[in-house]
Design an enzyme around this catalytic site. Structure first.
Site, PDB file in Angstrom:
ATOM      1  N   LYS A  75      13.285   7.712   1.157  1.00 34.11           N
ATOM      2  CA  LYS A  75      12.752   6.403   0.738  1.00 34.11           C
ATOM      3  C   LYS A  75      11.477   6.593  -0.084  1.00 34.11           C
ATOM      4  CE  LYS A  75       9.984   4.098   3.621  1.00 34.11           C
ATOM      5  NZ  LYS A  75       8.661   3.632   3.128  1.00 34.11           N
ATOM      6  N   ASN A  76      10.553   7.439   0.412  1.00 32.98           N
ATOM      7  CA  ASN A  76       9.242   7.554  -0.234  1.00 32.98           C
ATOM      8  C   ASN A  76       9.277   8.379  -1.505  1.00 32.98           C
ATOM      9  OD1 ASN A  76       8.226   5.946   1.705  1.00 32.98           O
ATOM     10  ND2 ASN A  76       7.194   7.556   2.859  1.00 32.98           N
ATOM     11  N   CYS A 123      -1.777  -3.394   5.536  1.00 34.57           N
ATOM     12  CA  CYS A 123      -0.612  -3.645   6.388  1.00 34.57           C
ATOM     13  C   CYS A 123      -1.018  -3.316   7.817  1.00 34.57           C
ATOM     14  CB  CYS A 123       0.561  -2.788   5.924  1.00 34.57           C
ATOM     15  SG  CYS A 123       0.280  -1.036   6.204  1.00 34.57           S
ATOM     16  N   ARG A 152      -5.171   0.328   3.401  1.00 36.50           N
ATOM     17  CA  ARG A 152      -4.376   0.855   2.282  1.00 36.50           C
ATOM     18  C   ARG A 152      -5.052   0.601   0.919  1.00 36.50           C
ATOM     19  NH1 ARG A 152       0.874   1.385   4.335  1.00 36.50           N
ATOM     20  NH2 ARG A 152       1.176   2.990   2.742  1.00 36.50           N
ATOM     21  N   ASP A 210       3.713  10.085   9.379  1.00 35.89           N
ATOM     22  CA  ASP A 210       4.896   9.235   9.555  1.00 35.89           C
ATOM     23  C   ASP A 210       5.732   9.641  10.761  1.00 35.89           C
ATOM     24  OD1 ASP A 210       5.539   8.744   5.981  1.00 35.89           O
ATOM     25  OD2 ASP A 210       4.043   7.924   7.355  1.00 35.89           O
ATOM     26  N   ARG A 242      13.491  -1.145   6.774  1.00 41.89           N
ATOM     27  CA  ARG A 242      12.892  -0.723   5.499  1.00 41.89           C
ATOM     28  C   ARG A 242      13.030   0.780   5.304  1.00 41.89           C
ATOM     29  NH1 ARG A 242       6.957  -2.443   5.202  1.00 41.89           N
ATOM     30  NH2 ARG A 242       7.265  -1.294   3.276  1.00 41.89           N
TER      31      ARG A 242
HETATM   32  C1  EPZ Z   1       2.465   7.198   1.262  1.00 40.39           C
HETATM   33  O1  EPZ Z   1       1.635   6.056   1.354  1.00 40.39           O
HETATM   34  C2  EPZ Z   1       3.745   6.856   2.024  1.00 40.39           C
HETATM   35  N1  EPZ Z   1       4.393   5.698   1.409  1.00 40.39           N
HETATM   36  C3  EPZ Z   1       3.408   6.553   3.487  1.00 40.39           C
HETATM   37  O2  EPZ Z   1       4.643   6.315   4.164  1.00 40.39           O
HETATM   38  C4  EPZ Z   1       2.727   7.778   4.101  1.00 40.39           C
HETATM   39  O3  EPZ Z   1       2.367   7.498   5.432  1.00 40.39           O
HETATM   40  C5  EPZ Z   1       1.478   8.123   3.283  1.00 40.39           C
HETATM   41  O4  EPZ Z   1       1.855   8.346   1.893  1.00 40.39           O
HETATM   42  C6  EPZ Z   1       0.771   9.370   3.794  1.00 40.39           C
HETATM   43  O5  EPZ Z   1       1.647  10.450   3.786  1.00 40.39           O
HETATM   44  C7  EPZ Z   1       5.090   5.860   0.253  1.00 40.39           C
HETATM   45  O6  EPZ Z   1       5.195   6.953  -0.284  1.00 40.39           O
HETATM   46  C8  EPZ Z   1       5.769   4.631  -0.305  1.00 40.39           C
HETATM   47  P1  EPZ Z   1      -2.027   7.611   0.802  1.00 40.39           P
HETATM   48  P2  EPZ Z   1       0.276   5.963   0.447  1.00 40.39           P
HETATM   49  O7  EPZ Z   1      -2.529   6.940  -0.439  1.00 40.39           O
HETATM   50  O8  EPZ Z   1       0.513   6.560  -0.879  1.00 40.39           O
HETATM   51  C9  EPZ Z   1      -6.398   6.604   2.249  1.00 40.39           C
HETATM   52  C10 EPZ Z   1       6.090   5.223   5.680  1.00 40.39           C
HETATM   53  O9  EPZ Z   1       6.046   4.968   6.897  1.00 40.39           O
HETATM   54  N2  EPZ Z   1      -6.679   6.217   0.854  1.00 40.39           N
HETATM   55  O10 EPZ Z   1      -1.752   9.081   0.788  1.00 40.39           O
HETATM   56  O11 EPZ Z   1      -0.202   4.556   0.518  1.00 40.39           O
HETATM   57  C11 EPZ Z   1      -5.465   5.585   2.904  1.00 40.39           C
HETATM   58  O12 EPZ Z   1      -6.208   4.479   3.381  1.00 40.39           O
HETATM   59  C12 EPZ Z   1       4.858   5.032   4.817  1.00 40.39           C
HETATM   60  O13 EPZ Z   1       7.119   5.647   5.080  1.00 40.39           O
HETATM   61  C13 EPZ Z   1      -7.999   5.933   0.504  1.00 40.39           C
HETATM   62  O14 EPZ Z   1      -8.899   5.997   1.357  1.00 40.39           O
HETATM   63  O15 EPZ Z   1      -0.701   6.898   1.312  1.00 40.39           O
HETATM   64  C14 EPZ Z   1      -4.863   6.374   4.020  1.00 40.39           C
HETATM   65  O16 EPZ Z   1      -5.759   6.342   5.129  1.00 40.39           O
HETATM   66  C15 EPZ Z   1       3.660   4.548   5.614  1.00 40.39           C
HETATM   67  N3  EPZ Z   1      -8.268   5.553  -0.774  1.00 40.39           N
HETATM   68  C16 EPZ Z   1      -4.793   7.796   3.456  1.00 40.39           C
HETATM   69  O17 EPZ Z   1      -5.665   7.828   2.320  1.00 40.39           O
HETATM   70  C17 EPZ Z   1      -7.290   5.459  -1.727  1.00 40.39           C
HETATM   71  O18 EPZ Z   1      -7.602   5.124  -2.879  1.00 40.39           O
HETATM   72  C18 EPZ Z   1      -3.410   8.186   2.974  1.00 40.39           C
HETATM   73  O19 EPZ Z   1      -3.036   7.239   1.992  1.00 40.39           O
HETATM   74  C19 EPZ Z   1      -5.951   5.762  -1.355  1.00 40.39           C
HETATM   75  C20 EPZ Z   1      -5.666   6.137  -0.064  1.00 40.39           C
END
Ligand code: EPZ
Length: 426
Positions: A26-27, A120, A125, A311, A403
């Site tokens: 999915k991701n 969420c 996020r 995850d 989802r």
């Molecule tokens: C991706 O989300 C995945 N979703 C998530 O999967 C997954 O948990 C996550 O990566 C971490 O591996 C998709 O790929 C669609 P991040 P993403 O930006 O890109 C912080 C699932 O269950 N952060 O790597 O949104 C953020 O708050 C979902 O399948 C900042 O602080 O994750 C988080 O604490 C859930 N500032 C951490 O980094 C920013 O500008 C990881 O976020 C961006 C992120």
């Protein structure tokens, strides 16, 4: 009128046997779909999972003027006639991943207007890194009334390659900036880039489309921008998180199951932890066979890839709730991703919380109860706990589960589980 919320009714305590097939990731599929905006040619993606998030992303792209045709596990995306650079607010709100459109739209059209993806259940996020990176590539970005507007000034509205150092290895920011930089003028380097397999999958697709990218899967990615990208026919990698969830289904029911396809390098930390917990893992062609009789406690800390994936934190906690001994689980990635603890406690789990750390004292048997999944992976964790619990567990929150998992109950019932999907008025 009250809309009947569907629920799963799980009769626990059954051994599983046979094979669980893993769908496309999915991701990965979600961000690969957004890449269709980078070319006027047709993009064919195969091994695309049949999930509600995928359907939602297709609707968002269609609203931009992309031709979207789904046939089996393939989806054809024709970005030749994009009519606008602003996905509709009501659609974006239903799917955070729609924010993946901002980078390609900006690179292709010179402007993009995308609503901020709200927070969420698991955290705020933010998209600070995405915005900082787009500015480093020459975009002017403003955020007003919950909408991100990005414009590339200058005659040809073309982004300019630049140097980006991410404060945190954000998966979404790395993917957004890789897509934007692919059509920029000049070289872009992304330092402290995310190394997840889904980032590598996107880089491989972009390279198949004619992009020039080096270093995906390492902390430093270099992109030499090109003028145009062409179409491609590309298969999405298997979903490592679904694969991990299936391996945990075998472990928590003390069963022997084959899970396939599995790319071991995508699940290194998870396979190591399953072995530490007492599981025997045997590679078998494109899959892995897991068998176990007993589960030992262990400590778990979520980290960016190649560390243990956030995850699978909730699903793994369900397993450790039935282990012999006491485990410590630390959630380092999201600020609010331990809500499943309260639900597991309703099933008899013995868990004490201290900030982002859960101390899980294994119990001999969980007991079936009505529980609620608060996010996609917490819902999966509840299903796993239900498989192992005495009696019947009722899991609500299927709008999250569906989802990320296609027909989870159907797949589990085919290997011996006893799960019924009911609507509330049944
Ligand atoms: C991706 O989300 C995945 N979703 C998530 O999967 C997954 O948990 C996550 O990566 C971490 O591996 C998709 O790929 C669609 P991040 P993403 O930006 O890109 C912080 C699932 O269950 N952060 O790597 O949104 C953020 O708050 C979902 O399948 C900042 O602080 O994750 C988080 O604490 C859930 N500032 C951490 O980094 C920013 O500008 C990881 O976020 C961006 C992120």
């Amino acid at each position: 009128m009250v809309v009947a919320k569907p629920r799963l009714e799980i009769s626990g305590g059954r051994r599983l046997h046979g094979e669980l097939r893993v769908s496309g990731a999915k991701n990965s599929a979600l961000v690969l779909m957004a890449a269709c905006l980078l070319t006027t040619d047709n993009l064919r993606l195969r091994n695309v999972p049949p999930l509600t998030d995928i359907t939602a992303m297709g609707e968002i792209l269609a609203a931009l003027g992309v031709g979207v045709v789904r046939s089996g596990d393939a989806i054809d995306l024709d970005g030749g006639h994009i009519t606008q650079a602003a996905p509709p607010y009501e659609l974006v709100n239903s799917l955070r991943a729609s924010f993946f459109c901002i980078g390609p739209l900006l690179a292709r059209m010179g402007m993009a207007q995308v609503p901020l993806p709200g927070g969420c259940q698991i955290g705020s996020r933010p998209v600070v890194e995405h915005v900082k990176g787009l500015k480093a590539l020459g975009a002017q970005v403003t955020i007003e009334h919950g909408v991100v507007t990005a414009v590339v000034p200058g005659r040809d509205h073309r982004l300019t390659g630049g140097h980006i150092h991410l404060d945190c290895p954000s998966v979404g920011a790395t993917e957004t900036l890789m897509m934007a930089a692919a059509l920029a003028d000049g070289e872009t380097t992304i330092e402290n880039a995310a190394q997840e397999p889904e980032v590598v999958d996107l880089a491989n697709l972009l390279i198949a489309m004619g992009a020039r990218i080096r270093g995906a899967g390492t902390p430093t990615i270099t992109i030499d921008g090109v003028r145009t990208l062409h179409g491609a026919d590309y298969a999405v990698i298997p979903d490592r998180i679904e694969a991990g969830t299936f391996l945990l289904a075998a472990a928590i029911t003390r069963s022997t199951l084959r899970v396939a396809p599995v790319i071991p390098e995508h699940l290194g930390a998870v396979l190591t932890k399953l072995e530490d917990a007492g599981c025997r893992l045997t590679p078998d062609g494109e899959g892995v066979i897991l068998s176990t009789e007993r589960i030992r406690a262990l400590d778990l800390t979520t980290q960016p890839f190649p560390g243990f994936p956030t995850d699978l934190q909730a699903p793994f906690m369900s397993l450790l709730a039935t282990a012999e001994g006491t485990s410590f689980i630390v959630e380092n990635i999201f600020e609010n991703r331990l809500q499943h603890v309260a639900e597991l406690q309703r099933m008899g789990a013995s868990i004490r919380m201290n900030g982002n750390t859960a101390c899980v004292e294994g119990v001999a048997r969980l007991s079936g109860a009505p529980v609620h999944g608060t996010d996609l992976r917490a819902s999966a964790a509840m299903v796993l706990a239900g498989l192992a619990a005495d009696g019947v567990t009722t899991v609500r929150g299927l709008e999250y589960l569906d989802r990320g998992y296609a027909d989870l109950e159907g797949k589990l019932n085919a290997v011996g589980a006893s799960i019924r999907r009911l609507s509330d008025d049944a």
